[in-house]
Design an enzyme around this catalytic site. Structure first.
Site, mmCIF file in Angstrom:
data_model
loop_
_atom_site.group_PDB
_atom_site.id
_atom_site.type_symbol
_atom_site.label_atom_id
_atom_site.label_comp_id
_atom_site.label_asym_id
_atom_site.label_seq_id
_atom_site.Cartn_x
_atom_site.Cartn_y
_atom_site.Cartn_z
ATOM 1 N N SER A 1 1.117 -0.752 0.408
ATOM 2 C CA SER A 1 -0.088 -0.191 0.183
ATOM 3 C C SER A 1 0.621 1.734 -0.262
ATOM 4 O O SER A 1 0.562 2.312 -0.819
ATOM 5 C CB SER A 1 -0.805 0.426 1.356
ATOM 6 O OG SER A 1 -1.691 -1.220 0.992
ATOM 7 N N LYS B 1 -9.733 -6.232 9.755
ATOM 8 C CA LYS B 1 -10.978 -4.801 9.555
ATOM 9 C C LYS B 1 -12.039 -5.262 10.233
ATOM 10 O O LYS B 1 -13.024 -4.252 10.037
ATOM 11 C CB LYS B 1 -10.907 -5.899 8.204
ATOM 12 C CG LYS B 1 -9.644 -6.011 7.338
ATOM 13 C CD LYS B 1 -9.947 -6.091 5.798
ATOM 14 C CE LYS B 1 -8.794 -5.933 4.313
ATOM 15 N NZ LYS B 1 -9.298 -6.282 3.044
ATOM 16 N N ALA C 1 -12.965 -13.019 2.074
ATOM 17 C CA ALA C 1 -11.945 -12.318 0.992
ATOM 18 C C ALA C 1 -13.824 -11.701 0.263
ATOM 19 O O ALA C 1 -14.409 -11.030 -1.024
ATOM 20 C CB ALA C 1 -11.629 -13.313 0.352
ATOM 21 N N LYS D 1 -21.792 -22.294 5.473
ATOM 22 C CA LYS D 1 -20.660 -20.395 5.272
ATOM 23 C C LYS D 1 -21.143 -20.219 3.562
ATOM 24 O O LYS D 1 -21.861 -18.638 3.714
ATOM 25 C CB LYS D 1 -20.014 -20.826 4.979
ATOM 26 C CG LYS D 1 -18.582 -21.187 6.475
ATOM 27 C CD LYS D 1 -17.317 -20.712 6.497
ATOM 28 C CE LYS D 1 -16.534 -21.434 7.489
ATOM 29 N NZ LYS D 1 -14.885 -21.125 7.203
#
Ligand code: ATR
Length: 272
Positions: A16, A65, A130, A155
Protein backbone atom coordinates in the site's frame (compact mmCIF):
# COMPACT_ATOMS: atom_id res chain seq x y z
CA UNK A 1 1.50 17.32 4.56
CA UNK A 2 -1.59 15.09 4.95
CA UNK A 3 -0.79 11.80 6.65
CA UNK A 4 -2.24 8.38 5.77
CA UNK A 5 -1.18 4.92 6.92
CA UNK A 6 -1.89 1.22 6.56
CA UNK A 7 -2.54 -0.74 9.76
CA UNK A 8 -1.93 -4.50 9.91
CA UNK A 9 0.07 -7.23 11.60
CA UNK A 10 2.43 -8.14 10.03
CA UNK A 11 2.70 -5.05 7.83
CA UNK A 12 6.22 -4.94 6.38
CA UNK A 13 5.02 -6.87 3.28
CA UNK A 14 2.27 -4.35 2.46
CA UNK A 15 2.40 -2.79 -1.00
CA UNK A 16 0.00 0.00 0.00
CA UNK A 17 2.72 2.62 0.76
CA UNK A 18 4.24 2.07 -2.69
CA UNK A 19 0.87 2.12 -4.45
CA UNK A 20 -0.26 5.31 -2.74
CA UNK A 21 3.04 7.08 -3.32
CA UNK A 22 2.73 6.22 -7.03
CA UNK A 23 -0.87 7.54 -7.01
CA UNK A 24 0.25 10.74 -5.23
CA UNK A 25 3.04 11.40 -7.74
CA UNK A 26 0.75 10.69 -10.68
CA UNK A 27 -2.05 12.98 -9.44
CA UNK A 28 0.31 15.62 -7.96
CA UNK A 29 -1.17 15.23 -4.48
CA UNK A 30 1.02 16.09 -1.53
CA UNK A 31 0.74 13.39 1.12
CA UNK A 32 2.75 10.93 3.17
CA UNK A 33 1.72 7.29 3.68
CA UNK A 34 3.30 5.07 6.33
CA UNK A 35 2.91 1.63 7.91
CA UNK A 36 1.63 0.97 11.45
CA UNK A 37 1.84 -2.43 13.18
CA UNK A 38 -0.25 -2.31 16.38
CA UNK A 39 -0.05 -5.02 19.03
CA UNK A 40 -2.65 -7.72 18.40
CA UNK A 41 -5.04 -6.14 20.96
CA UNK A 42 -3.81 -2.62 20.29
CA UNK A 43 -5.71 -1.53 17.18
CA UNK A 44 -8.10 0.88 18.92
CA UNK A 45 -5.41 2.75 20.86
CA UNK A 46 -3.16 2.92 17.77
CA UNK A 47 -5.89 4.29 15.49
CA UNK A 48 -7.13 6.77 18.13
CA UNK A 49 -3.55 8.05 18.47
CA UNK A 50 -3.15 8.24 14.68
CA UNK A 51 -6.21 10.43 14.22
CA UNK A 52 -5.38 12.50 17.34
CA UNK A 53 -1.99 13.22 15.74
CA UNK A 54 -3.74 14.63 12.65
CA UNK A 55 -3.98 11.49 10.48
CA UNK A 56 -6.47 12.00 7.63
CA UNK A 57 -7.20 8.41 6.67
CA UNK A 58 -6.10 4.80 6.98
CA UNK A 59 -6.17 1.50 5.20
CA UNK A 60 -6.74 -1.53 7.36
CA UNK A 61 -5.58 -5.05 6.59
CA UNK A 62 -5.49 -8.39 8.43
CA UNK A 63 -6.20 -8.96 11.25
CA UNK A 64 -7.83 -5.61 12.05
CA UNK A 65 -10.65 -5.23 9.45
CA UNK A 66 -13.33 -6.24 11.96
CA UNK A 67 -11.90 -3.94 14.65
CA UNK A 68 -11.91 -1.11 12.09
CA UNK A 69 -15.55 -1.91 11.31
CA UNK A 70 -16.43 -1.52 15.01
CA UNK A 71 -14.30 1.61 15.32
CA UNK A 72 -15.95 3.55 12.47
CA UNK A 73 -18.62 6.07 13.53
CA UNK A 74 -20.59 5.41 10.34
CA UNK A 75 -20.19 3.04 7.40
CA UNK A 76 -21.11 2.56 3.76
CA UNK A 77 -23.73 -0.07 2.86
CA UNK A 78 -21.09 -2.20 1.19
CA UNK A 79 -18.99 -2.13 4.37
CA UNK A 80 -22.04 -3.07 6.44
CA UNK A 81 -22.78 -6.09 4.22
CA UNK A 82 -19.13 -7.16 4.17
CA UNK A 83 -18.82 -6.80 7.97
CA UNK A 84 -15.32 -5.45 7.45
CA UNK A 85 -13.68 -2.08 6.88
CA UNK A 86 -10.44 -1.56 4.95
CA UNK A 87 -10.67 2.25 4.65
CA UNK A 88 -11.17 4.87 7.35
CA UNK A 89 -11.54 8.59 6.69
CA UNK A 90 -11.64 11.42 9.19
CA UNK A 91 -14.54 13.67 8.19
CA UNK A 92 -14.78 17.44 8.64
CA UNK A 93 -17.03 17.03 11.72
CA UNK A 94 -14.45 14.71 13.34
CA UNK A 95 -16.47 11.53 12.76
CA UNK A 96 -14.73 8.50 11.24
CA UNK A 97 -16.25 7.05 8.07
CA UNK A 98 -15.61 3.36 7.35
CA UNK A 99 -15.77 1.76 3.91
CA UNK A 100 -14.74 -1.47 2.22
CA UNK A 101 -13.14 -0.90 -1.18
CA UNK A 102 -12.27 -4.54 -1.91
CA UNK A 103 -15.48 -5.10 -3.87
CA UNK A 104 -15.18 -1.96 -6.01
CA UNK A 105 -11.51 -2.87 -6.53
CA UNK A 106 -12.50 -6.28 -7.87
CA UNK A 107 -15.34 -4.96 -10.04
CA UNK A 108 -13.14 -2.19 -11.49
CA UNK A 109 -10.49 -4.74 -12.33
CA UNK A 110 -12.95 -7.14 -13.99
CA UNK A 111 -14.29 -4.28 -16.11
CA UNK A 112 -10.73 -3.09 -16.90
CA UNK A 113 -10.06 -6.60 -18.20
CA UNK A 114 -13.20 -6.32 -20.38
CA UNK A 115 -14.93 -9.13 -18.50
CA UNK A 116 -18.69 -8.59 -18.85
CA UNK A 117 -20.75 -8.94 -15.65
CA UNK A 118 -24.28 -7.73 -16.40
CA UNK A 119 -26.65 -10.66 -17.14
CA UNK A 120 -23.72 -13.08 -16.83
CA UNK A 121 -23.42 -16.23 -14.74
CA UNK A 122 -20.75 -15.81 -12.09
CA UNK A 123 -19.39 -18.45 -9.73
CA UNK A 124 -17.43 -17.41 -6.67
CA UNK A 125 -15.44 -20.14 -4.93
CA UNK A 126 -15.04 -19.63 -1.18
CA UNK A 127 -17.25 -18.03 1.46
CA UNK A 128 -14.75 -16.41 3.81
CA UNK A 129 -13.97 -12.75 4.41
CA UNK A 130 -12.64 -12.25 0.88
CA UNK A 131 -15.92 -13.43 -0.70
CA UNK A 132 -18.08 -11.50 1.75
CA UNK A 133 -16.16 -8.30 0.99
CA UNK A 134 -17.07 -8.37 -2.71
CA UNK A 135 -20.63 -9.71 -2.62
CA UNK A 136 -22.61 -6.47 -2.73
CA UNK A 137 -20.55 -4.70 -5.43
CA UNK A 138 -20.73 -7.84 -7.61
CA UNK A 139 -24.51 -8.04 -7.17
CA UNK A 140 -24.74 -4.33 -8.05
CA UNK A 141 -23.45 -5.28 -11.52
CA UNK A 142 -26.70 -7.23 -12.04
CA UNK A 143 -25.39 -10.65 -13.00
CA UNK A 144 -27.97 -13.21 -14.16
CA UNK A 145 -26.64 -15.41 -11.36
CA UNK A 146 -24.05 -15.15 -8.63
CA UNK A 147 -23.45 -18.57 -7.11
CA UNK A 148 -21.34 -18.89 -3.96
CA UNK A 149 -19.80 -22.36 -3.69
CA UNK A 150 -17.78 -23.37 -0.66
CA UNK A 151 -16.06 -26.47 0.74
CA UNK A 152 -18.20 -25.97 3.86
CA UNK A 153 -21.68 -25.49 2.33
CA UNK A 154 -23.28 -23.89 5.42
CA UNK A 155 -20.90 -20.92 5.17
CA UNK A 156 -21.95 -20.33 1.55
CA UNK A 157 -25.61 -20.42 2.57
CA UNK A 158 -24.98 -17.93 5.36
CA UNK A 159 -23.17 -15.58 2.99
CA UNK A 160 -25.87 -15.71 0.31
CA UNK A 161 -28.52 -14.93 2.95
CA UNK A 162 -26.92 -11.51 3.49
CA UNK A 163 -28.44 -10.20 0.24
CA UNK A 164 -31.87 -11.71 -0.37
CA UNK A 165 -32.13 -12.13 -4.15
CA UNK A 166 -33.25 -14.85 -6.56
CA UNK A 167 -30.00 -14.20 -8.44
CA UNK A 168 -27.75 -15.05 -5.48
CA UNK A 169 -27.49 -18.74 -4.60
CA UNK A 170 -25.26 -20.98 -2.52
CA UNK A 171 -24.02 -24.56 -2.62
CA UNK A 172 -21.24 -26.91 -1.59
CA UNK A 173 -18.59 -28.21 -4.00
CA UNK A 174 -20.35 -31.60 -4.22
CA UNK A 175 -23.57 -30.02 -5.44
CA UNK A 176 -21.63 -27.77 -7.82
CA UNK A 177 -19.77 -30.73 -9.29
CA UNK A 178 -22.93 -32.78 -9.81
CA UNK A 179 -25.09 -29.95 -11.19
CA UNK A 180 -23.19 -29.71 -14.48
CA UNK A 181 -23.67 -25.93 -14.52
CA UNK A 182 -21.51 -23.63 -16.60
CA UNK A 183 -20.44 -20.10 -15.82
CA UNK A 184 -19.17 -17.11 -17.76
CA UNK A 185 -16.79 -16.15 -14.96
CA UNK A 186 -15.28 -18.11 -12.07
CA UNK A 187 -13.68 -16.11 -9.26
CA UNK A 188 -11.46 -17.94 -6.79
CA UNK A 189 -11.73 -16.21 -3.41
CA UNK A 190 -10.53 -19.18 -1.36
CA UNK A 191 -7.28 -18.96 0.53
CA UNK A 192 -6.25 -22.26 -1.13
CA UNK A 193 -3.89 -20.44 -3.52
CA UNK A 194 -1.84 -19.21 -0.56
CA UNK A 195 -0.93 -22.82 0.27
CA UNK A 196 -0.69 -23.89 -3.38
CA UNK A 197 -3.84 -26.01 -3.08
CA UNK A 198 -6.72 -26.37 -5.50
CA UNK A 199 -10.36 -26.18 -4.39
CA UNK A 200 -11.97 -29.57 -5.09
CA UNK A 201 -14.01 -28.42 -8.07
CA UNK A 202 -14.47 -30.71 -11.08
CA UNK A 203 -12.19 -29.71 -13.98
CA UNK A 204 -15.25 -29.77 -16.27
CA UNK A 205 -16.79 -26.86 -14.29
CA UNK A 206 -13.61 -24.81 -14.72
CA UNK A 207 -13.10 -25.79 -18.35
CA UNK A 208 -16.61 -24.58 -19.25
CA UNK A 209 -15.91 -21.01 -18.05
CA UNK A 210 -14.99 -18.12 -20.35
CA UNK A 211 -13.01 -16.22 -17.72
CA UNK A 212 -11.17 -17.22 -14.55
CA UNK A 213 -10.02 -14.70 -11.95
CA UNK A 214 -8.00 -15.55 -8.85
CA UNK A 215 -8.06 -12.90 -6.12
CA UNK A 216 -4.54 -14.03 -5.15
CA UNK A 217 -1.39 -13.03 -7.02
CA UNK A 218 2.30 -13.78 -6.96
CA UNK A 219 5.45 -13.64 -9.04
CA UNK A 220 4.04 -16.47 -11.15
CA UNK A 221 0.49 -17.60 -11.94
CA UNK A 222 -1.29 -19.19 -8.94
CA UNK A 223 -1.94 -22.95 -8.96
CA UNK A 224 -5.58 -22.20 -9.74
CA UNK A 225 -4.60 -20.07 -12.74
CA UNK A 226 -2.17 -22.76 -13.95
CA UNK A 227 -4.91 -25.36 -13.54
CA UNK A 228 -7.34 -23.26 -15.62
CA UNK A 229 -4.70 -22.65 -18.30
CA UNK A 230 -3.92 -26.37 -18.46
CA UNK A 231 -7.64 -26.96 -19.08
CA UNK A 232 -7.38 -24.74 -22.15
CA UNK A 233 -8.63 -21.40 -20.81
CA UNK A 234 -6.91 -18.33 -22.19
CA UNK A 235 -8.68 -15.58 -20.22
CA UNK A 236 -7.07 -16.20 -16.84
CA UNK A 237 -6.17 -13.35 -14.47
CA UNK A 238 -4.69 -12.78 -11.02
CA UNK A 239 -5.74 -10.32 -8.31
CA UNK A 240 -2.95 -7.75 -8.62
CA UNK A 241 -5.32 -5.37 -10.39
CA UNK A 242 -7.85 -5.81 -7.57
CA UNK A 243 -5.19 -4.82 -5.05
CA UNK A 244 -4.44 -1.64 -6.99
CA UNK A 245 -8.16 -1.06 -7.64
CA UNK A 246 -9.10 -1.18 -3.96
CA UNK A 247 -6.27 1.26 -3.22
CA UNK A 248 -7.48 3.59 -6.00
CA UNK A 249 -10.97 3.60 -4.49
CA UNK A 250 -9.54 4.46 -1.04
CA UNK A 251 -7.48 7.25 -2.63
CA UNK A 252 -10.64 8.59 -4.26
CA UNK A 253 -12.54 8.50 -0.93
CA UNK A 254 -9.75 10.48 0.77
CA UNK A 255 -8.66 12.89 -1.97
CA UNK A 256 -11.62 13.12 -4.39
CA UNK A 257 -9.23 12.28 -7.24
CA UNK A 258 -9.30 9.04 -9.20
CA UNK A 259 -5.79 7.82 -10.12
CA UNK A 260 -5.05 5.74 -13.21
CA UNK A 261 -4.49 2.14 -12.16
CA UNK A 262 -2.84 0.70 -15.29
CA UNK A 263 0.65 2.25 -14.86
CA UNK A 264 0.65 1.31 -11.17
CA UNK A 265 -0.33 -2.30 -11.90
CA UNK A 266 2.53 -2.44 -14.41
CA UNK A 267 5.02 -0.94 -11.94
CA UNK A 268 4.01 -3.48 -9.27
CA UNK A 269 4.10 -6.37 -11.72
CA UNK A 270 7.72 -5.55 -12.54
CA UNK A 271 8.61 -5.71 -8.83
CA UNK A 272 6.90 -9.03 -8.03
P1 ATR B 1 -10.32 -14.99 3.63
O1 ATR B 1 -10.45 -13.76 4.48
O2 ATR B 1 -9.07 -15.05 2.79
O3 ATR B 1 -11.56 -15.24 2.83
P2 ATR B 1 -11.17 -17.00 5.48
O4 ATR B 1 -12.26 -16.10 5.98
O5 ATR B 1 -10.39 -17.80 6.47
O6 ATR B 1 -10.10 -16.18 4.66
O7 ATR B 1 -11.82 -17.98 4.39
C1 ATR B 1 -11.05 -18.87 3.65
C2 ATR B 1 -11.92 -19.46 2.54
O8 ATR B 1 -11.10 -20.30 1.71
C3 ATR B 1 -13.05 -20.34 3.04
O9 ATR B 1 -14.12 -20.27 2.15
C4 ATR B 1 -12.41 -21.73 3.01
O10 ATR B 1 -13.30 -22.80 2.91
P3 ATR B 1 -14.01 -23.42 4.27
O11 ATR B 1 -15.05 -22.41 4.66
O12 ATR B 1 -14.57 -24.71 3.85
O13 ATR B 1 -12.89 -23.53 5.27
C5 ATR B 1 -11.63 -21.62 1.73
N1 ATR B 1 -10.52 -22.57 1.62
C6 ATR B 1 -9.31 -22.52 2.24
N2 ATR B 1 -8.53 -23.55 1.86
C7 ATR B 1 -9.25 -24.26 0.96
C8 ATR B 1 -9.01 -25.44 0.19
N3 ATR B 1 -7.84 -26.10 0.26
N4 ATR B 1 -9.97 -25.89 -0.64
C9 ATR B 1 -11.16 -25.24 -0.73
N5 ATR B 1 -11.46 -24.12 -0.03
C10 ATR B 1 -10.53 -23.65 0.80
Amino acid sequence: MDHYAVFGKPISQSKSPLIHSLFATQTKQSLEYTRVEPAINGFDSAIIQFFADGGKGANITAPFKLAAFEFASNRSDRATISGAVNTLKKCADGSIFGDNTDGPGLVQDLLRLSIPLKNKRILILGAGGAARGVLQPLMAQQPALLMVANRTPSKATLLASLIPSDNLTACGFNELNSAGSSFDLIINSTSASLTAELPAVEPSVIAAAKYVYDMSYGDKPTVFMQHAANLGLTNVYDGLGMLVGQAAESFFIWRGVRPMVEPVIQALREKL
